[in-house]
Scaffold this motif. Structure first.
Motif, PDB file in Angstrom:
ATOM      1  N   ARG A 174     -92.333  -9.863  23.142  1.00 48.21           N
ATOM      2  CA  ARG A 174     -92.621  -9.228  24.432  1.00 48.21           C
ATOM      3  C   ARG A 174     -92.328  -7.734  24.379  1.00 48.21           C
ATOM      4  O   ARG A 174     -93.060  -6.935  24.959  1.00 48.21           O
ATOM      5  CB  ARG A 174     -91.819  -9.913  25.540  1.00 48.21           C
ATOM      6  CG  ARG A 174     -92.294 -11.331  25.820  1.00 48.21           C
ATOM      7  CD  ARG A 174     -91.557 -12.008  26.950  1.00 48.21           C
ATOM      8  NE  ARG A 174     -91.918 -13.422  27.000  1.00 48.21           N
ATOM      9  CZ  ARG A 174     -91.545 -14.268  27.943  1.00 48.21           C
ATOM     10  NH1 ARG A 174     -90.784 -13.830  28.949  1.00 48.21           N
ATOM     11  NH2 ARG A 174     -91.913 -15.530  27.912  1.00 48.21           N
ATOM     12  N   ASP A 203     -84.869  -5.914  29.004  1.00 49.24           N
ATOM     13  CA  ASP A 203     -85.847  -6.515  29.915  1.00 49.24           C
ATOM     14  C   ASP A 203     -86.677  -7.576  29.193  1.00 49.24           C
ATOM     15  O   ASP A 203     -86.943  -8.651  29.736  1.00 49.24           O
ATOM     16  CB  ASP A 203     -86.772  -5.444  30.490  1.00 49.24           C
ATOM     17  CG  ASP A 203     -86.097  -4.575  31.538  1.00 49.24           C
ATOM     18  OD1 ASP A 203     -85.029  -4.979  32.045  1.00 49.24           O
ATOM     19  OD2 ASP A 203     -86.631  -3.486  31.829  1.00 49.24           O
ATOM     20  N   SER A 204     -87.085  -7.262  27.975  1.00 51.95           N
ATOM     21  CA  SER A 204     -87.902  -8.203  27.212  1.00 51.95           C
ATOM     22  C   SER A 204     -87.107  -9.451  26.842  1.00 51.95           C
ATOM     23  O   SER A 204     -87.600 -10.583  26.968  1.00 51.95           O
ATOM     24  CB  SER A 204     -88.432  -7.522  25.940  1.00 51.95           C
ATOM     25  OG  SER A 204     -89.261  -6.437  26.259  1.00 51.95           O
ATOM     26  N   ASP A 233     -84.469 -10.588  28.412  1.00 52.51           N
ATOM     27  CA  ASP A 233     -84.119 -11.262  29.655  1.00 52.51           C
ATOM     28  C   ASP A 233     -85.233 -12.193  30.118  1.00 52.51           C
ATOM     29  O   ASP A 233     -84.981 -13.262  30.701  1.00 52.51           O
ATOM     30  CB  ASP A 233     -83.825 -10.212  30.732  1.00 52.51           C
ATOM     31  CG  ASP A 233     -82.922 -10.747  31.829  1.00 52.51           C
ATOM     32  OD1 ASP A 233     -82.109 -11.655  31.542  1.00 52.51           O
ATOM     33  OD2 ASP A 233     -83.034 -10.265  32.963  1.00 52.51           O
ATOM     34  N   SER A 234     -86.465 -11.786  29.848  1.00 42.67           N
ATOM     35  CA  SER A 234     -87.599 -12.588  30.298  1.00 42.67           C
ATOM     36  C   SER A 234     -87.824 -13.813  29.423  1.00 42.67           C
ATOM     37  O   SER A 234     -88.639 -14.681  29.761  1.00 42.67           O
ATOM     38  CB  SER A 234     -88.875 -11.731  30.294  1.00 42.67           C
ATOM     39  OG  SER A 234     -89.233 -11.360  28.980  1.00 42.67           O
TER      40      SER A 234
END
Length: 803
Positions: free
Chosen positions: A405, A422-423, A425-426
């Motif tokens: 991601r 962020d990547s 976490d997703s």
């Protein structure tokens, strides 16, 4: 500077560079560049960097050029500027580097850039978050081959010179620009890749003409490793391979071990060894090939915004290098090598004052020299280990999903720590931000301590990080009984099922933490270390022993005695070579002059046993160690009398004989071996000769400013001889004064090698204190260049640890 870089990044867009470089003159080279870009605030001003130019023009008129900058004023919404200049060649590896091969007199010219060095080659907006496409033409002698970032589209013949035209590249940061020219010998092939036009991509390995024998010798293995890594990466990474070809070059004059130039990776030419490579050298090259290829995605496709996130490039590539060398390229013990050679450099770096978070604070990286100093073993070795722990903690599937991601979201752009989190976490329900705060934003390392409550082992963490690791139980003869997966946090973990057993935490070396065994376990380990079945666990335990010695828990003699008992039966070459290297480092830093000869005799005898044992995997590494450390002059001379002896072993023996007072073999071996590596080895041997006259001549050469960075390193490597403490004592203070003077008139690369030449040899405690005081006084006086200051501060910390 960071504020200027931020302002310029916000101002400029869509940068495109067309450049023609003429390398036909041996005096200097010419550059003719047309740079197009957008501007978000018409009417604003900015600048291009160009370092060292003469006869600089801007759009056909003399350029407003000062202090390495070309002023660009009253910008429009879209702009095109043309810059021409004459530029100097260099020999220190920082810029357009010229090397003349002593073997055949052939000349090579290589644009060794990175960091802020590209501006010594082409005019550019020299910061990582202003990416440009590049369309390159190069005019060079007709008998050369020229390689560059883009694929070759045309070669036009001229009168004694040809012009190579390369295809336009995707956008990448200026520090990744390169070209290499010379009479290379090449091995090329078409690598299968379905998304490419025609289903293949041009691949190749290239080396100096005088290295043709070595390149042909290793070509099959180099191709196999390259193809295996490429097929692996293009399977596990979702973004396609970003470039139109993939060339790899063993180039002279490179200061880095290798450099990830998009589509044209450059390796130090020493990596293509003259003789039989040791198993550690073979593994290192495989891991480096995988490391640099990983950069095509981590670093080149997605690049850090500013240098504080260099770990997003280097930690990932270092992790992927070892992992993929093992998974895809067949070097299944790569992590064993990391445990005994790579991770220890991270622990040592993390004990120094210069330690920093893996993900450094932005305001700490005030300029590129500071950033250069942070390309250290925190960023590489510790960052690698932290990512290995992250993958183990998250699970491989979630880790890879987050990575993909990240790569997809920021392709051909820039990213920072927040973007990466962020990547991740997703892709997982675990608290990756808390993990990152504990692992990436703090300094130091934890200690895993084993104690006993009765017979029950208790595992405790001294530190602050969560760990997922393997803990193994052994019987008193160090036979493995069972292992369990442990999640260790603030609360101690009772290992009830291991009651009465020998306990080894981190037996799979999954985490970055040192181990302090309980008394029962350590007694069994020291008695039975060579009986441990897993080579990875043996490597981790050997590092534990080295760390205990460096921490003054056990003595130097105790460590040598442990090697005398347990390294003799060692059959794994990576463990054997790694421990041998560790022993030599410990002896240089911690042994007293009066005891070093006895310790060296033991280590040399262990190596001799391995050589005479006939194991072909152990022999290359053991032979070099024996030749370098033996004090048996007759044995070394007899070895040199055998024609079939490996060139690396021959030079080690010549060096050792010179160090022991017999320099008579240097000239003979130099005639026998006229290669670049032979030239450097001869410099090392001459610097080792133990006479006042030889030391004075070597010192004059060392500090003259006439040596290239690799030649400087070679002389420095021989100067501080094992048993020469009294002879070189007058040069300890001169190293500081003369080295500082040389650094002030040199660049980053020379500052780095001056720091590497620090006097590391067995010295008495009083002399070590004198050296420490001299270095500390120079640093306190200020005006020490940033790169050298960092190196000297690290050496001070190492001295303090010794003292």
């Amino acid at each position: 500077m960071l504020p200027e870089a931020r302002e310029r990044a916000a101002l400029l867009t869509d940068v495109r560079t067309e450049v023609h470089l003429d390398l036909t003159s041996t005096e200097d080279f010419t550059v003719d560049a047309t740079i197009s870009f957008g501007c978000t605030r018409p009417g604003a001003s900015t600048f291009l960097e160009l370092n060292g130019g003469t006869d600089v023009t801007l759009d056909g008129a003399p350029a407003p050029y000062a202090d390495g900058r070309i002023a660009l004023t009253d910008l429009a919404a879209t702009n095109t500027v043309r810059v021409t200049a004459r530029m100097p060649y260099v020999t220190d590896g920082d810029g357009m580097t010229v090397t003349v091969d002593p073997a055949d007199g052939e000349r090579y010219v290589c644009a060794h850039t990175s960091m802020d060095i590209s501006q010594k080659v082409v005019p550019c907006f020299d910061q990582p978050d202003l990416k440009s496409t590049f369309s390159v033409r190069v005019t060079a002698p007709s008998h050369w081959t020229v390689l560059a970032n883009g694929p070759l589209e045309e070669r036009a013949a001229g009168d004694g010179s040809d012009t190579w035209t390369f295809g336009t590249t995707p956008p990448f940061s200026s520090y990744l620009f390169t070209l290499v020219g010379g009479p290379w010998v090449s091995v090329t092939w078409d690598e299968p890749y379905a998304p490419a036009p025609g289903g293949t991509l041009p691949f190749g390995w290239h080396a100096r003409a005088s290295q043709e024998r070595e390149l042909r010798r290793d070509a099959e293995e180099l191709r196999r490793i390259t193809s295996a890594c490429f097929q692996h990466y293009t399977t596990v990474f979702e973004p396609e391979y970003p470039y139109a070809d993939y060339q790899q070059v063993f180039a002279p004059g490179l200061n880095w071990g290798a450099m990830e130039f998009p589509g044209c990776v450059v390796f130090r030419d020493q990596a293509l060894t003259q003789g039989t490579p040791t198993e550690l050298e073979r593994e290192w090259l495989a891991s480096t090939i995988a490391h640099e290829m990983a950069h095509m995605w981590f670093g080149d496709l997605v690049t850090m915004r500013w240098w504080e996130d260099s770990w997003l490039n280097e930690s990932f590539a270092d992790f992927m290098g070892f992992d993929v060398a093992g998974r895809a390229a067949g070097y299944t013990d790569a992590w064993t090598s990391a445990a005994i050679t790579r991770k220890p450099t991270g622990y040592r770096a993390d004990r120094r004052r210069s330690t920093h978070p893996i993900a450094e604070d932005t305001d700490k990286i005030v300029d590129v020299d500071t950033a250069f100093a942070n390309f250290d073993m925190i960023t590489y070795a510790k960052g690698n280990a932290a990512l290995a722990q992250l993958g183990h903690w998250l699970g491989e599937d979630d880790f890879l999903a987050g990575v993909n991601r990240h790569l997809t979201a920021h392709a051909f752009g820039n990213a920072d720590l927040a973007d990466f989190l962020d990547s991740l976490d997703s892709a997982t329900d675990k608290d990756v931000r808390a993990w990152a705060q504990a692992w990436l934003r703090t300094t130091g390392f934890d200690t895993l301590v084993v104690t006993r409550e009765g017979d029950v082992p208790v595992l405790t963490r001294e530190g602050s990080r969560p760990h997922r690791l393997t803990v193994s139980a052994y019987d008193d003869a160090m036979r493995l009984l069972e292992s369990r997966d442990v999640h260790l946090g603030a609360e101690p973990v009772r290992l009830e099922e291991f009651a009465g057993r020998v306990v080894v935490p981190n037996s799979g070396d999954e985490t970055f933490a040192v181990v302090r065994p309980d008394e029962q376990s350590w007694a069994a380990i020291t008695a039975g270390l060579s009986s441990v079945e897993s080579q990875l666990t043996r490597a981790m335990l050997w590092w534990t022993a080295v760390d205990l010695c460096e921490s003054r828990v056990i003595g130097v003699g105790d460590l040598v005695a442990l090697a005398d008992r347990h390294l003799r039966p060692e059959t794994h070459p990576l463990v054997f070579e790694g421990v041998m290297r560790s022993l030599q480092l410990v002896l240089r830093r911690y042994a007293e002059p009066a005891e070093v000869a006895a310790h060296l005799a033991v280590v040399a005898d262990i190596a001799r046993g391995a050589v005479e044992g006939g194991d072909p995997a152990l022999a290359p590494g053991a032979s070099r160690t024996l030749a370098r450390l033996s004090a048996d002059r007759d044995f070394l001379r007899a070895w040199l009398g055998q024609d079939e002896v490996d060139p690396g072993v021959r030079w080690a023996a010549v060096h050792r004989l010179a160090e022991l007072g017999d320099p008579s073999h240097i000239d003979t071996e130099s005639e026998r071996d006229r290669s670049v590596s032979g030239h450097h080895a001869a410099l090392t041997a001459r610097a080792a000769v133990p006479t006042a006259e030889a030391k004075a001549a070597a010192w004059k050469s060392l500090m003259s400013g006439d040596l290239g960075s690799h030649e400087f390193h070679a002389v420095g490597a021989g100067f501080w001889g094992w048993e020469q403490a009294d002879l070189v004592r007058p040069y300890l203070a001169r190293y500081v004064t003369d080295g500082l003077d040389l650094a002030r008139r040199s660049g980053q690369a020379m500052g780095d090698v001056i720091g590497d030449a620090f006097p590391r040899l067995p010295l008495t405690t009083d002399v070590r204190r004198e050296l420490r005081e001299t270095v500390a006084a120079a640093l306190a006086g200020g005006d020490v260049p940033t790169v050298l200051a960092r190196s000297w501060n690290d050496s001070l910390d190492d001295l303090d640890r010794t003292l």
